[in-house]
Write an enzyme that holds these catalytic residues in place. Structure first.
Site: not given
Ligand code: LLP
Length: 426
Positions: A284, A323, A350
């Site tokens: 990350r 999350y 949906c």
């Protein structure tokens, strides 16, 4: 306006990434669209390199598996943490050498073990059951595989429970108290050679203290391994450094991390008398802020709240749904305008949970406007799906004023790729 994100700016009311107008990108390549800044990517890697000049940086490929992005990182000197044979094949193609690849995983398929052995990469072993199986196959095939033992350090970082991996109760790793004995066993077994210790405590960790605690534990374990006559050539502390997603929730830098763990690493290595190579596995913190996800507004529905219905959903960016993650939103073609209203940004899927951003103050938006979701480079495209018959979007790389496609958008033919109707149903 964008803090440390110097690759982003607003010019004449438009959001720019490097020197490219995001409204132009949306128009030229369509939306949804992932757009990555090459200069930011390089800078992020170099920041790690300056903080940890002597450590290997194994990029966690699960965060972003785009081949061009991996090629850039390979050229910057990155190694790779891979978690599957698919990730192994892509990093090999990107040009990362086998000496700098670690094959991780708690549930590797048999053919994946064989592929890793044949590729000559090191394997992180998650349990004594895996060690025994690997030894059998390696010796039968005439290989001698260098292995790391993945440790469960029982550390509880403050992060979302779904991405805390170093807790005793998690599925990952070997209990600390069993490691020395297992290392000894690995030294005796044919086909495997234990060379390192590995752990990873979780992701999006905003404090450096859990890393310092982990380093101490890893060193205690290293000491116990040395006591039984083992040699530790590599010490891999995993990834997990968080980034600043929310304007008012700061994160630590690679430099902060280095200041917190390197003194422990250096002094304890000296005390124990070992000289392992330190390995980090950042994902990350290398890629998240390099990339924005552009999405077009289909319409704004004024209901009990203002729903901005866009063309990206949790099929495109899963993190908010999974999350409750926050991604900052900017109106691409109204970047300098003051917020006028509060919107909940929802996708085309949906499911009621298909919410990308809740209660955001934005300029007045409507059909035809484009929104940018910031910090989408980690676990963004890599977790995208084709749910609800939605082809996955294109990815573009920006460098200065250049914008190049690095992954084509899928289309309806991609949705059908590989599907067959059995002859009896024709
Ligand atoms: N090493 C290992 C063994 C890992 O399992 C991971 C991430 C990393 C390194 C890289 O961690 P990072 O530096 O990126 O925090 N999908 C979630 C994150 C899952 C992390 C899985 N493992 C999210 O979107 O927040």
């Amino acid at each position: 306006m964008f803090g440390s994100k110097i690759h982003l700016s607003s010019r004449n009311n438009h959001l720019f990434i490097e020197d490219v107008d995001c409204a132009f990108l949306a128009e030229k390549f369509g939306t949804p669209l992932y757009v990555t800044s090459e200069s930011r990517l390089k800078e992020n890697f170099r920041t790690y390199h300056r903080a940890f000049p002597d450590a290997e940086k194994y990029f966690a490929v699960k965060a972003n598996g785009n081949l061009a992005i991996l090629r850039i990182l390979a050229r910057e000197g990155a190694g790779a943490d891979v978690f599957s044979s698919g990730e192994l094949s892509i990093v090999s193609l990107a040009g990362i050498s086998k000496e700098k690849i670690l094959f991780n995983g708690n549930s590797k398929r048999w053919d994946e073990h064989i592929m890793a052995m044949e590729a000559g990469v090191r394997i992180s072993v998650d349990s004594h059951e895996e060690l025994d199986l690997l030894s059998q196959v390696a010796s039968k095939k005439g290989h001698e595989v260098e292995v790391f033992l993945r440790i469960n350090p029982d550390i509880s970082p403050k992060t979302h429970p779904k991405i805390a991996t170093g807790l005793k109760t998690s599925k990952f790793g070997i209990a600390s108290e069993d490691v020395a004995e297992m290392f000894k066993r690995a030294m005796q077994l044919p086909g495997v050679e234990p060379v390192g210790l590995h752990c990873h405590i979780g992701s999006q960790i905003l404090d450096v203290l859990p890393f310092a605690e982990t380093m101490q534990k890893m060193m205690d374990i290293a000491n116990s391994v040395v006591d039984i006559g083992g040699e530790i050539r590599f010490l891999d502390i995993g990834g997990g450094l968080g980034i600043q997603y929310m304007p008012d929730v700061p994160a630590k830098t690679p430099d902060d991390l280095a200041k917190s763990i390197l003194p422990i690493f250096d002094s304890r290595c000296k005390e124990i008398g070992i000289h392992p190579k330190l390995i980090l596995e950042p994902g990350r913190s290398i890629v998240a802020d390099t990339t924005i996800m552009l999405t077009g507004v289909n319409l704004v529905k004024r209901a009990h709240v203002n729903f901005a219905a866009v063309d990206a959903g949790f099929n495109t960016l899963a993190r908010p749904m999974l999350y409750d993650a926050y991604h900052h939103v900017v109106a691409v073609n109204k970047a300098d305008e003051q917020p006028r209203d509060v919107y909940t940004v929802v996708g085309p899927i949906c499911e009621t949970g298909d919410i990308l951003a809740k209660d955001r103050r934005l300029p007045e938006i409507g059909h035809g406007d484009v929104l940018a979701f910031l910090d989408a480079g980690a676990y963004g495209f890599s977790m995208a799906s084709q749910y609800n018959g939605q082809p996955r979007p294109a990815e573009v790389l920006v460098s200065g004023s250049r914008a190049e496609i690095i992954r084509e958008a899928e289309d309806h033919s991609t949705l059908l790729a590989g599907q067959r109707i059995p002859a009896r149903l024709l």
